[in-house]
Design a protein around this motif. Structure first.
Motif, PDB file in Angstrom:
ATOM      1  N   ASN A  42      14.884  14.738   6.303  1.00 29.22           N
ATOM      2  CA  ASN A  42      14.509  15.538   5.285  1.00 29.22           C
ATOM      3  C   ASN A  42      13.071  15.767   5.858  1.00 29.22           C
ATOM      4  OD1 ASN A  42      14.264  17.615   3.396  1.00 29.22           O
ATOM      5  ND2 ASN A  42      14.879  16.483   1.772  1.00 29.22           N
ATOM      6  N   HIS A  44       9.129  15.741   6.159  1.00 30.39           N
ATOM      7  CA  HIS A  44       8.207  14.684   6.076  1.00 30.39           C
ATOM      8  C   HIS A  44       7.034  14.868   6.822  1.00 30.39           C
ATOM      9  CE1 HIS A  44      10.668  13.623   9.645  1.00 30.39           C
ATOM     10  NE2 HIS A  44       9.702  13.173  10.060  1.00 30.39           N
ATOM     11  N   LYS A  65       8.115   2.076   0.672  1.00 28.59           N
ATOM     12  CA  LYS A  65       9.067   2.353  -0.032  1.00 28.59           C
ATOM     13  C   LYS A  65      10.432   1.961   0.255  1.00 28.59           C
ATOM     14  CE  LYS A  65      11.250   6.348  -2.633  1.00 28.59           C
ATOM     15  NZ  LYS A  65      11.211   5.832  -3.901  1.00 28.59           N
ATOM     16  N   LYS A  66      10.864   2.169   1.689  1.00 26.63           N
ATOM     17  CA  LYS A  66      11.958   1.915   2.281  1.00 26.63           C
ATOM     18  C   LYS A  66      12.040   2.041   3.840  1.00 26.63           C
ATOM     19  CE  LYS A  66      16.826   3.879   2.348  1.00 26.63           C
ATOM     20  NZ  LYS A  66      17.683   5.007   2.036  1.00 26.63           N
ATOM     21  N   ALA A  75       9.691   4.708   4.980  1.00 31.43           N
ATOM     22  CA  ALA A  75       9.320   5.790   3.957  1.00 31.43           C
ATOM     23  C   ALA A  75       8.258   5.330   3.018  1.00 31.43           C
ATOM     24  CB  ALA A  75      10.311   6.381   3.444  1.00 31.43           C
ATOM     25  N   GLU A  77       5.867   5.359  -0.731  1.00 29.64           N
ATOM     26  CA  GLU A  77       5.785   5.886  -1.715  1.00 29.64           C
ATOM     27  C   GLU A  77       5.091   7.219  -2.009  1.00 29.64           C
ATOM     28  OE1 GLU A  77       7.289   4.956  -4.262  1.00 29.64           O
ATOM     29  OE2 GLU A  77       7.994   2.706  -4.144  1.00 29.64           O
ATOM     30  N   GLU A  78       3.913   7.490  -1.077  1.00 25.70           N
ATOM     31  CA  GLU A  78       3.106   8.503  -1.278  1.00 25.70           C
ATOM     32  C   GLU A  78       3.707   9.543  -0.866  1.00 25.70           C
ATOM     33  OE1 GLU A  78       0.670   4.846  -1.401  1.00 25.70           O
ATOM     34  OE2 GLU A  78       2.145   5.464   0.070  1.00 25.70           O
ATOM     35  N   THR A  79       3.363  10.866  -1.491  1.00 28.81           N
ATOM     36  CA  THR A  79       3.893  12.206  -1.000  1.00 28.81           C
ATOM     37  C   THR A  79       2.713  13.042  -1.261  1.00 28.81           C
ATOM     38  OG1 THR A  79       4.401  12.900  -3.500  1.00 28.81           O
ATOM     39  CG2 THR A  79       6.087  11.762  -2.072  1.00 28.81           C
ATOM     40  N   LYS A  91       6.075  17.294  -3.084  1.00 25.60           N
ATOM     41  CA  LYS A  91       6.813  15.965  -2.846  1.00 25.60           C
ATOM     42  C   LYS A  91       7.160  15.776  -1.658  1.00 25.60           C
ATOM     43  CE  LYS A  91       7.923  15.593  -7.704  1.00 25.60           C
ATOM     44  NZ  LYS A  91       9.190  15.258  -8.935  1.00 25.60           N
ATOM     45  N   ARG A  93       7.479  13.506   1.582  1.00 23.08           N
ATOM     46  CA  ARG A  93       7.380  12.445   1.752  1.00 23.08           C
ATOM     47  C   ARG A  93       6.390  11.965   3.013  1.00 23.08           C
ATOM     48  NH1 ARG A  93       8.209   8.991  -1.709  1.00 23.08           N
ATOM     49  NH2 ARG A  93       9.994   9.992  -2.284  1.00 23.08           N
ATOM     50  N   LEU A  95       5.619   9.355   6.066  1.00 20.21           N
ATOM     51  CA  LEU A  95       6.205   8.012   6.707  1.00 20.21           C
ATOM     52  C   LEU A  95       4.953   7.360   7.453  1.00 20.21           C
ATOM     53  CD1 LEU A  95       9.530   9.888   8.247  1.00 20.21           C
ATOM     54  CD2 LEU A  95       9.178   8.971   6.114  1.00 20.21           C
TER      55      LEU A  95
END
Length: 222
Positions: A42, A44, A65-66, A75, A77-79, A91, A93, A95
């Motif tokens: 997606n 980013h 986050k992941k 990935a 948490e920050e956006t 939002k 993401r 990376l």
């Protein structure tokens, strides 16, 4: 009698073609290096240290986050919000880890929303690319370049590429099975150490071919 034999041969041919076009997990990349799992990307953003400081505060660190399949990448948490001449998308993401240069990866449809025309580029090839405004919780950054639509590509180890007679930077075609299957051309091989075998496509390409994460596709040999 002859009609029955012809019908059986045709049925066998159709079954073989269906099996070849729809690879399954039972015959995975370990058994056949030409089989590659899909990773759908997606929109980013990758941030430089300087832009991370400007957007999230001096010395800010990304929060994992992941984990992603490519070793060391994740990935966060920050956006952020990205804003173009026509509109904005929230939002988006971040990376990790941080990079030398900030890079924004969007789809062609995202470009319509933003009023930006992202060129098809490999990651890191940011010369002569459009810019964008990036909004974070602690500040705003205006970039003069760095927006791309990522070219589809396949990550793999150099030894895996060698087994297929390929090298870093080569282009291949890829066969996709299923009801919306077909052939993707101009898929770039990215052979490097510390890589996991995975083909990266964006959401638009995934939707067009009916693909999702971990579906298998096949590299076509010449």
């Amino acid at each position: 009698m002859i009609d029955r034999i012809v019908a059986e041969v045709l049925a066998q041919g159709r079954a073989a073609a269906k099996e070849a076009a729809a690879p399954t997990a039972a015959a995975g990349p370990e058994a056949d290096p030409a089989l590659v799992p899909i990773g759908v990307s997606n929109r980013h953003i990758h941030l430089s240290r300087q832009d991370m400081d400007a957007l999230f505060g001096p010395g800010a660190m990304l929060t994992r986050k992941k984990a992603m399949k490519q070793p060391g990448q994740y990935a966060a948490e920050e956006t952020v919000i990205i804003r173009g001449a026509k509109g904005e998308i929230g939002k988006v993401r971040v990376l990790g880890p941080l990079r030398k240069d900030t890079q924004v990866e969007i789809s062609i449809a995202d470009g319509f929303v933003l009023g930006v025309k992202p060129p098809l580029r490999m990651s890191g090839k940011l010369g002569d690319t459009p810019g964008i405004e990036i909004v974070g919780p602690q500040g705003t950054v205006r970039k003069d370049s760095g927006v791309i639509a990522a070219m589809r590509h396949i990550h793999m180890l150099p030894e895996t590429a060698a087994r297929l007679g390929l090298a870093n930077g080569d282009e291949v075609s890829v066969l996709v099975g299923g009801p919306r299957g077909g052939i993707m051309h101009h898929v770039v091989i990215r052979a490097a150490e510390a890589s996991a075998t995975e083909m990266h496509i964006d959401v638009e390409e995934a939707n067009a071919f009916g693909l999702k994460n971990d579906d298998l596709v096949r590299i076509l040999r010449d």
